[in-house]
Motif scaffolding. Structure first.
Motif, PDB file in Angstrom:
ATOM      1  N   ARG A   1      -8.992  -3.188   9.247  1.00 14.21           N
ATOM      2  CA  ARG A   1      -7.627  -3.366   9.728  1.00 14.21           C
ATOM      3  C   ARG A   1      -6.753  -4.050   8.678  1.00 14.21           C
ATOM      4  NH1 ARG A   1      -7.298  -5.281  15.905  1.00 14.21           N
ATOM      5  NH2 ARG A   1      -5.279  -4.278  15.585  1.00 14.21           N
ATOM      6  N   HIS A   2      -5.519  -3.564   8.542  1.00 12.40           N
ATOM      7  CA  HIS A   2      -4.485  -4.243   7.774  1.00 12.40           C
ATOM      8  C   HIS A   2      -3.698  -5.149   8.716  1.00 12.40           C
ATOM      9  CE1 HIS A   2      -4.229  -0.931   4.426  1.00 12.40           C
ATOM     10  NE2 HIS A   2      -5.246  -1.740   4.270  1.00 12.40           N
ATOM     11  N   GLY A   3      -3.311  -6.308   8.230  1.00 12.12           N
ATOM     12  CA  GLY A   3      -2.525  -7.222   9.055  1.00 12.12           C
ATOM     13  C   GLY A   3      -1.139  -6.680   9.364  1.00 12.12           C
ATOM     14  N   HIS A   4      -0.610  -5.852   8.460  1.00 14.33           N
ATOM     15  CA  HIS A   4       0.692  -5.221   8.674  1.00 14.33           C
ATOM     16  C   HIS A   4       0.674  -3.849   8.020  1.00 14.33           C
ATOM     17  CE1 HIS A   4       0.987  -7.094   4.686  1.00 14.33           C
ATOM     18  NE2 HIS A   4       1.867  -6.149   4.395  1.00 14.33           N
ATOM     19  N   ASN A   5       1.629  -3.039   8.362  1.00 10.85           N
ATOM     20  CA  ASN A   5       1.680  -1.673   7.843  1.00 10.85           C
ATOM     21  C   ASN A   5       1.934  -1.680   6.332  1.00 10.85           C
ATOM     22  OD1 ASN A   5       3.729   0.926   7.339  1.00 10.85           O
ATOM     23  ND2 ASN A   5       1.904   1.369   8.543  1.00 10.85           N
ATOM     24  N   GLN A   6       1.049  -1.009   5.592  1.00  9.00           N
ATOM     25  CA  GLN A   6       1.151  -0.977   4.131  1.00  9.00           C
ATOM     26  C   GLN A   6       1.388   0.427   3.582  1.00  9.00           C
ATOM     27  OE1 GLN A   6      -1.916  -3.185   2.044  1.00  9.00           O
ATOM     28  NE2 GLN A   6      -2.122  -4.670   3.702  1.00  9.00           N
ATOM     29  N   GLY A   7       1.394   1.426   4.430  1.00  8.04           N
ATOM     30  CA  GLY A   7       1.646   2.772   3.955  1.00  8.04           C
ATOM     31  C   GLY A   7       0.372   3.568   3.735  1.00  8.04           C
ATOM     32  N   LEU A   8       0.531   4.891   3.713  1.00  4.61           N
ATOM     33  CA  LEU A   8      -0.619   5.787   3.645  1.00  4.61           C
ATOM     34  C   LEU A   8      -1.416   5.629   2.357  1.00  4.61           C
ATOM     35  CD1 LEU A   8      -2.261   8.119   4.806  1.00  4.61           C
ATOM     36  CD2 LEU A   8      -0.589   9.702   3.817  1.00  4.61           C
ATOM     37  N   ALA A   9      -0.731   5.485   1.222  1.00  2.00           N
ATOM     38  CA  ALA A   9      -1.444   5.420  -0.057  1.00  2.00           C
ATOM     39  C   ALA A   9      -2.369   4.213  -0.121  1.00  2.00           C
ATOM     40  CB  ALA A   9      -0.439   5.395  -1.208  1.00  2.00           C
ATOM     41  N   ARG A  10      -1.861   3.053   0.257  1.00  2.00           N
ATOM     42  CA  ARG A  10      -2.701   1.845   0.209  1.00  2.00           C
ATOM     43  C   ARG A  10      -3.790   1.886   1.274  1.00  2.00           C
ATOM     44  NH1 ARG A  10       2.517  -0.022  -0.949  1.00  2.00           N
ATOM     45  NH2 ARG A  10       2.689  -0.933  -3.022  1.00  2.00           N
ATOM     46  N   THR A  11      -3.498   2.509   2.403  1.00  2.00           N
ATOM     47  CA  THR A  11      -4.512   2.646   3.444  1.00  2.00           C
ATOM     48  C   THR A  11      -5.652   3.537   2.963  1.00  2.00           C
ATOM     49  OG1 THR A  11      -2.799   2.417   5.135  1.00  2.00           O
ATOM     50  CG2 THR A  11      -4.907   3.329   5.838  1.00  2.00           C
TER      51      THR A  11
ATOM     52  N   PHE B   1      -0.896   4.313  -7.622  1.00  2.00           N
ATOM     53  CA  PHE B   1       0.244   3.441  -7.873  1.00  2.00           C
ATOM     54  C   PHE B   1       1.354   3.680  -6.854  1.00  2.00           C
ATOM     55  CE2 PHE B   1      -1.889   3.889 -11.943  1.00  2.00           C
ATOM     56  CZ  PHE B   1      -1.972   2.576 -12.365  1.00  2.00           C
ATOM     57  N   SER B   2       1.447   4.890  -6.330  1.00  2.00           N
ATOM     58  CA  SER B   2       2.502   5.235  -5.391  1.00  2.00           C
ATOM     59  C   SER B   2       2.270   4.542  -4.052  1.00  2.00           C
ATOM     60  CB  SER B   2       2.548   6.754  -5.173  1.00  2.00           C
ATOM     61  OG  SER B   2       3.421   7.092  -4.110  1.00  2.00           O
ATOM     62  N   GLY B   3       3.353   4.115  -3.416  1.00  2.00           N
ATOM     63  CA  GLY B   3       3.240   3.536  -2.086  1.00  2.00           C
ATOM     64  C   GLY B   3       3.497   4.550  -0.996  1.00  2.00           C
ATOM     65  N   TYR B   4       3.844   5.786  -1.389  1.00  2.00           N
ATOM     66  CA  TYR B   4       4.218   6.818  -0.414  1.00  2.00           C
ATOM     67  C   TYR B   4       3.022   7.678  -0.017  1.00  2.00           C
ATOM     68  CZ  TYR B   4       6.706  10.865   1.526  1.00  2.00           C
ATOM     69  OH  TYR B   4       7.141  11.882   2.340  1.00  2.00           O
ATOM     70  N   THR B   5       2.383   8.318  -0.990  1.00  2.00           N
ATOM     71  CA  THR B   5       1.237   9.161  -0.694  1.00  2.00           C
ATOM     72  C   THR B   5       0.296   9.179  -1.888  1.00  2.00           C
ATOM     73  OG1 THR B   5       0.518  11.394  -0.056  1.00  2.00           O
ATOM     74  CG2 THR B   5       2.423  11.223  -1.515  1.00  2.00           C
TER      75      THR B   5
END
Length: 327
Positions: free
Chosen positions: A60-70, A171-175
């Protein structure tokens, strides 16, 4: 061998049971098949639903970090759990889970490090013409930047070996989809694709909130890909264009000057000087960016070595545990 199927999730309590019901527990070539869900800061019951439906590991992430980091969090978690092969699929049930054996087969046989599922884009009814065009454009850009021939680069349905997963860095935070393929091509990983099927659309895409937003993000992602992974080509082409344009404008002024009409075309001389200066400076930036890219590659190699050293004790523990279970 152990296979872990990872599913990045954000508020997927409704669709996740459908996805999990279709996932296999036995696949040819693997002794163990486990499931891992990455809850990206959901504010619904995604994590509880995952546990209730037999998911082996929930991160689990504590907050939403985006698909790429997930996605990257999932890879790290799978490697810590001793996965030999990792399959990534979506929580919206877009991909047909029956094609997972086809995804993993080239890796099990040693033919590939990464396998990307190629969707039948042109026959997917809920994809708009604009989205189909952007999917094709994005795949073409990735092919040029990576030197690969993956026909459906934006596909998130993919399998990879543990070695390949440990070498990826997004490196991207989007995908993650485009960037990981380019990295695979640059790092000389064996990457291929197999045709896969898709299911009916359960919900609208979270990445495509609107066509204008999708176009904007896609263009930004494509430009960023070239800046990061092909900096010399990107800045070099811009610099060559500006320098060439300035040279042509300068030739125009020279023509009028030799014809005795130079006094009326001083503006052309000024413009030529500005364009030549901009072009020369941009070409210099291309060389500097190329040096930075080489430094980034060295840092990525160091990161990969550090990760391998960190995971080695965990992998030894996993191997020992498997041996005890087998005996």
């Amino acid at each position: 061998m152990k296979l872990i199927i990872q599913i990045p999730c954000f508020n997927e309590a409704e669709t996740l049971p459908v996805v999990l019901a279709a996932l296999p527990r036995q696949i040819p070539g693997f002794d163990q098949v486990e499931w891992l869900v990455i809850d990206d800061g959901s504010n619904d019951d995604t994590a509880d639903v995952a546990k209730a439906h037999g998911v082996d590991h929930v991160v689990r992430h504590g907050h939403n970090q985006g698909l790429a980091r997930t996605f990257m969090t999932g890879l790290d978690a799978c490697l810590r759990q001793g996965a030999d092969v990792i399959v990534n699929t979506d929580a919206d049930n877009q991909y047909d889970a029956n094609d997972i054996p086809a995804l993993t087969r080239p890796i099990v046989s040693g033919e590939a490090d990464i396998v990307v599922g190629a969707r039948p884009i042109q026959t997917i009814e809920h994809f708009s013409p604009v989205k189909k065009l952007l999917q094709k454009l994005g795949s073409r850009v990735v092919q040029l930047a990576s030197g690969t021939d993956i026909p459906d680069a934006p596909s998130g349905f993919r399998a990879m070996s543990a070695s390949a997963a440990s070498r990826l860095m997004v490196f991207s935070g989007y995908t993650y989809t485009l960037e990981t393929i380019i990295q695979a091509g640059q790092k000389n990983m064996a990457i291929t694709s197999v045709p896969v099927r898709v299911n009916e659309d359960l919900r609208p895409s979270r990445l495509v909130k609107s066509i204008p937003s999708y176009i904007k993000r896609s263009i930004a992602t494509i430009i960023r890909i070239f800046v990061i992974y092909r900096p010399f080509r990107f800045f070099g082409l811009i610099g060559a264009f500006l320098f060439g344009l300035g040279f042509l404008v300068g030739l125009r002024f020279l023509f009028f000057y030799l014809s005795g009409n130079g006094d009326g075309h001083v503006q052309s001389l000024i413009l030529a000087g500005v364009l030549l200066g901009m072009g020369f400076q941009t070409i210099l930036i291309a060389f500097v960016a190329d040096l930075l890219a080489a430094n980034r590659q060295l840092l990525e190699e160091l990161r990969t070595e550090q990760k391998a050293q960190r995971l080695l004790p965990l992998q030894k523990t996993t191997v020992t545990k498997r041996a005890k279970e087998a005996s």
